[in-house]
Write an enzyme that holds these catalytic residues in place. Structure first.
Site, mmCIF file in Angstrom:
data_model
loop_
_atom_site.group_PDB
_atom_site.id
_atom_site.type_symbol
_atom_site.label_atom_id
_atom_site.label_comp_id
_atom_site.label_asym_id
_atom_site.label_seq_id
_atom_site.Cartn_x
_atom_site.Cartn_y
_atom_site.Cartn_z
ATOM 1 N N SER A 63 -1.262 -6.184 6.650
ATOM 2 C CA SER A 63 -0.058 -5.720 5.951
ATOM 3 C C SER A 63 0.353 -4.303 6.341
ATOM 4 C CB SER A 63 -0.217 -5.816 4.425
ATOM 5 O OG SER A 63 -0.913 -4.712 3.915
ATOM 6 N N LYS A 99 -2.508 1.626 1.925
ATOM 7 C CA LYS A 99 -1.072 1.451 1.662
ATOM 8 C C LYS A 99 -0.326 2.761 1.879
ATOM 9 C CE LYS A 99 -1.290 -2.815 0.144
ATOM 10 N NZ LYS A 99 -0.734 -3.909 0.923
#
Length: 149
Positions: A63, A99
């Site tokens: 991701s 992230k």
């Protein structure tokens, strides 16, 4: 000036069995690490990061592509101030993530974003903030696609 004294080495903590998930969070039971001594010059001149101790862990998932791919190693600065747009390692209720950090002062929430558009953001409201621990800021990454000749 060249200095090869081992006493001047910076010790990186390498967690060989710890991962930060780029997808849905990693549970890490074995948090043992080994010390990897490197020269301050390597941090300064090659990696171009402040000279201090860091942690190294592995990325799991896709991701955060194109920044980090599955299996890449990241260097984490636990003492750095985290700002909007920084890539971070976050612990949410025991799950470890890598992230992009975004704070929205208007909506009063923190958004942890993937760089791969296939994945949804993680939104943390003011009421949920106690579940978030920012482990540190990612200073750089090493690709597993490195070729040695």
């Amino acid at each position: 000036m060249q200095n090869n004294k081992q006493d001047d080495a910076i010790n990186l903590r390498y967690y060989s069995n710890v991962t930060a998930s780029a997808r849905y969070g990693s549970q890490n039971i074995d948090e043992n690490f080994s010390l990897v001594p490197i020269s301050p010059e390597f941090l300064d001149k090659v990696l171009r990061v402040p000279v201090k101790n860091y942690d190294i862990i592995r990325v799991f998932g896709d991701s955060m592509e194109p920044f980090a791919e599955n299996g890449d190693l990241v260097i984490i600065d636990r003492s750095a101030e985290v700002k909007n747009g920084d890539i971070i390692i976050a612990n949410i209720c025991g799950d470890i993530y890598i992230k992009k950090f975004l704070r929205d002062p208007i909506k009063k929430l923190i958004k942890l974003t993937s760089l791969n558009n296939f994945y949804q953001d993680i939104e943390i409201t003011k009421e949920e903030i106690e579940n978030l621990q920012i482990v540190g800021k990612v200073r750089c990454k090493f690709s597993i696609n490195m070729k040695v000749y």
